[in-house]
Design an enzyme around this catalytic site. Sequence first.
Site, PDB file in Angstrom:
ATOM      1  N   TYR A 152     -56.055 -24.984 110.308  1.00 15.09           N
ATOM      2  CA  TYR A 152     -55.227 -26.170 110.487  1.00 15.09           C
ATOM      3  C   TYR A 152     -56.033 -27.323 111.095  1.00 15.09           C
ATOM      4  O   TYR A 152     -55.925 -28.458 110.644  1.00 15.09           O
ATOM      5  CB  TYR A 152     -54.000 -25.852 111.357  1.00 15.09           C
ATOM      6  CG  TYR A 152     -52.919 -26.900 111.217  1.00 15.09           C
ATOM      7  CD1 TYR A 152     -51.990 -26.829 110.182  1.00 15.09           C
ATOM      8  CD2 TYR A 152     -52.841 -27.974 112.094  1.00 15.09           C
ATOM      9  CE1 TYR A 152     -51.021 -27.796 110.022  1.00 15.09           C
ATOM     10  CE2 TYR A 152     -51.868 -28.955 111.950  1.00 15.09           C
ATOM     11  CZ  TYR A 152     -50.956 -28.855 110.907  1.00 15.09           C
ATOM     12  OH  TYR A 152     -49.993 -29.820 110.751  1.00 15.09           O
ATOM     13  N   HIS A 211     -51.937 -33.885 119.076  1.00 13.30           N
ATOM     14  CA  HIS A 211     -51.115 -32.671 119.094  1.00 13.30           C
ATOM     15  C   HIS A 211     -51.999 -31.450 119.301  1.00 13.30           C
ATOM     16  O   HIS A 211     -52.940 -31.239 118.548  1.00 13.30           O
ATOM     17  CB  HIS A 211     -50.341 -32.526 117.785  1.00 13.30           C
ATOM     18  CG  HIS A 211     -49.118 -33.390 117.718  1.00 13.30           C
ATOM     19  ND1 HIS A 211     -48.115 -33.176 116.813  1.00 13.30           N
ATOM     20  CD2 HIS A 211     -48.740 -34.445 118.467  1.00 13.30           C
ATOM     21  CE1 HIS A 211     -47.166 -34.084 117.003  1.00 13.30           C
ATOM     22  NE2 HIS A 211     -47.532 -34.867 117.988  1.00 13.30           N
ATOM     23  N   PRO A 238     -49.197 -30.250  99.946  1.00 13.31           N
ATOM     24  CA  PRO A 238     -49.246 -30.877 101.278  1.00 13.31           C
ATOM     25  C   PRO A 238     -49.087 -29.915 102.457  1.00 13.31           C
ATOM     26  O   PRO A 238     -49.305 -30.327 103.600  1.00 13.31           O
ATOM     27  CB  PRO A 238     -48.083 -31.874 101.247  1.00 13.31           C
ATOM     28  CG  PRO A 238     -47.162 -31.362 100.200  1.00 13.31           C
ATOM     29  CD  PRO A 238     -47.995 -30.650  99.196  1.00 13.31           C
ATOM     30  N   LYS A 287     -53.994 -31.206 104.243  1.00 15.29           N
ATOM     31  CA  LYS A 287     -55.447 -31.253 104.058  1.00 15.29           C
ATOM     32  C   LYS A 287     -55.925 -32.400 103.168  1.00 15.29           C
ATOM     33  O   LYS A 287     -57.123 -32.713 103.155  1.00 15.29           O
ATOM     34  CB  LYS A 287     -55.934 -29.927 103.429  1.00 15.29           C
ATOM     35  CG  LYS A 287     -55.801 -28.747 104.342  1.00 15.29           C
ATOM     36  CD  LYS A 287     -56.844 -28.772 105.428  1.00 15.29           C
ATOM     37  CE  LYS A 287     -56.458 -27.987 106.644  1.00 15.29           C
ATOM     38  NZ  LYS A 287     -56.496 -28.695 107.895  1.00 15.29           N
ATOM     39  N   TYR A 306     -42.942 -26.263 111.073  1.00 15.32           N
ATOM     40  CA  TYR A 306     -42.990 -25.753 109.704  1.00 15.32           C
ATOM     41  C   TYR A 306     -41.940 -24.656 109.593  1.00 15.32           C
ATOM     42  O   TYR A 306     -41.956 -23.703 110.368  1.00 15.32           O
ATOM     43  CB  TYR A 306     -44.367 -25.187 109.388  1.00 15.32           C
ATOM     44  CG  TYR A 306     -45.436 -26.246 109.197  1.00 15.32           C
ATOM     45  CD1 TYR A 306     -45.721 -26.741 107.926  1.00 15.32           C
ATOM     46  CD2 TYR A 306     -46.155 -26.751 110.263  1.00 15.32           C
ATOM     47  CE1 TYR A 306     -46.695 -27.715 107.726  1.00 15.32           C
ATOM     48  CE2 TYR A 306     -47.138 -27.728 110.078  1.00 15.32           C
ATOM     49  CZ  TYR A 306     -47.396 -28.209 108.806  1.00 15.32           C
ATOM     50  OH  TYR A 306     -48.353 -29.167 108.616  1.00 15.32           O
TER      51      TYR A 306
HETATM   52  C1  PHB Z   1     -46.428 -35.666 107.058  1.00 18.11           C
HETATM   53  O1  PHB Z   1     -46.252 -36.049 108.225  1.00 18.11           O
HETATM   54  O2  PHB Z   1     -46.143 -36.381 106.094  1.00 18.11           O
HETATM   55  C2  PHB Z   1     -46.964 -34.299 106.843  1.00 18.11           C
HETATM   56  C3  PHB Z   1     -47.386 -33.563 107.942  1.00 18.11           C
HETATM   57  C4  PHB Z   1     -47.865 -32.295 107.750  1.00 18.11           C
HETATM   58  C5  PHB Z   1     -47.932 -31.759 106.482  1.00 18.11           C
HETATM   59  C6  PHB Z   1     -47.542 -32.505 105.389  1.00 18.11           C
HETATM   60  C7  PHB Z   1     -47.046 -33.788 105.561  1.00 18.11           C
HETATM   61  O3  PHB Z   1     -48.394 -30.497 106.320  1.00 18.11           O
END
Ligand code: PHB
Length: 400
Positions: free
Chosen positions: A388, A75, A296, A300, A204
């Site tokens: 990120y 990505h 989460p 990280k 997000y």
């Molecule tokens: C996930 O795919 O579980 C996931 C992806 C990004 C995040 C947290 C969890 O920031």
Amino acid sequence: MTTTRTQVAIVGAGPSGLLLGQLLHKAGIDAVIVERVSGEHVLGRIRAGILEQVSIDLMDEAGVGARMHQEGLVHGGIEMLFGGQRHRVDLHKWRGGKNVMVYGQTELTRDLMDARQAAGLKTVYEAKHTAVHGFDGAKPYVTYEKDGQQHRIDCDFIAGCDGFHGVCRASAPRAAIKEYEKVYPFGWLGLLADTPPVSDELIYVNSERGFALCSQRSRSRSRYYLQVPLTHHVEDWSDDAFWQELRLRLDEEAREKLVTGPSLEKSIAPLRSFVTEPLRFGRMFLAGDAGHIVPPTGAKGLNLAATDVKYLYDALVEFYQNKSEAGLDHYSQKCLGRIWRAERFSWWFTQLMHRFPHDEQITAKFQNAELSYLMNSPAGLTTIAENYVGLPLDFGGAAG
Ligand code: PHB
Ligand code: APR
């Protein structure tokens, strides 16, 4: 009581313990892993699935990257949805050509487990009453019970890779340890489904109804999250209720594209920031969730665990090959520098994206203004992209 000997006794067969074991094996250093639950149980845990370049490189270094490169999705950006509008952060553009990879922690763990088994390396699953001893001296050892029998492993070092609830951190002398913690007043309700993801990239979402995240595991498997109050129970959330609430937090385009289906898994996870200082107690070293937890937001956790493991592995190789303890002496400080940077980012990103109970109305306005500033400023986009995709291993920062 049976007694065996190894160079490094690793407690915990999550991603940290397995990755360390694999790297040590490549370097010809002997290690045994002791794990509390079964292998299936370890694989049953659904965790995040975003790998930074440093984690990808480490999987390659451990010789277990083949399937990841085949099946992982690269990505080059993430999307941010706020005020009803979507904005893209071009990670590739703002972070010098760097990307992240979508590859579930379950898959990564499976690859490591398979490689360990193929190499005939010893992992003791379903070990009861694991205890760590003598790490303040030169002869540490680990004891555990298996099938009603007592076992002892003598070793040079103990690697505490046993997660947040493990025995290693709990066994460190209380006077020598300091713990920093923040618990957030909400959780993430996650749902896994065999439906195509709503978008090619992660979204997000900061919405009036709370945070949401559209993530994925593959082109046919989606992972979605909703911010929920801590008082909610997963049993109270039917699949229909989940999809309905998710729709309400999305924009028009995503609402239309969203494909729903029965959940394969649904669970609520609390959010926590937590750091232990130091990460070394004599001949015992903590790595991964045993030493720190991030919320989460930003994914990280696994990446931080992987870099602890890399630093520990380098230090152990230096010890065995060059008879130098310098790497071991610097382990804690080196990890903590990187850990605090990631802790800060995860905390900041969490504050920016969630609705907190008792927030005044003005807070949502501040969040929107900050997001809008970030999305329209090269400096803002760089700051998100840089954090990120993750810091390089030798980022040169000092402990926080
Ligand atoms: C996930 O795919 O579980 C996931 C992806 C990004 C995040 C947290 C969890 O920031
Ligand atoms: N004895 C032996 N094993 C133990 C003990 C114990 N007393 N206590 C815990 N364990 C095991 C757990 O059963 C688990 O399998 O240690 C393992 C720790 O694994 P994780 O919790 O997955 O931690 P870690 O390997 O550090 O993984 C890093 O990255 O995305 C994040 O939190 C996420 O799991 C993830 C982490």
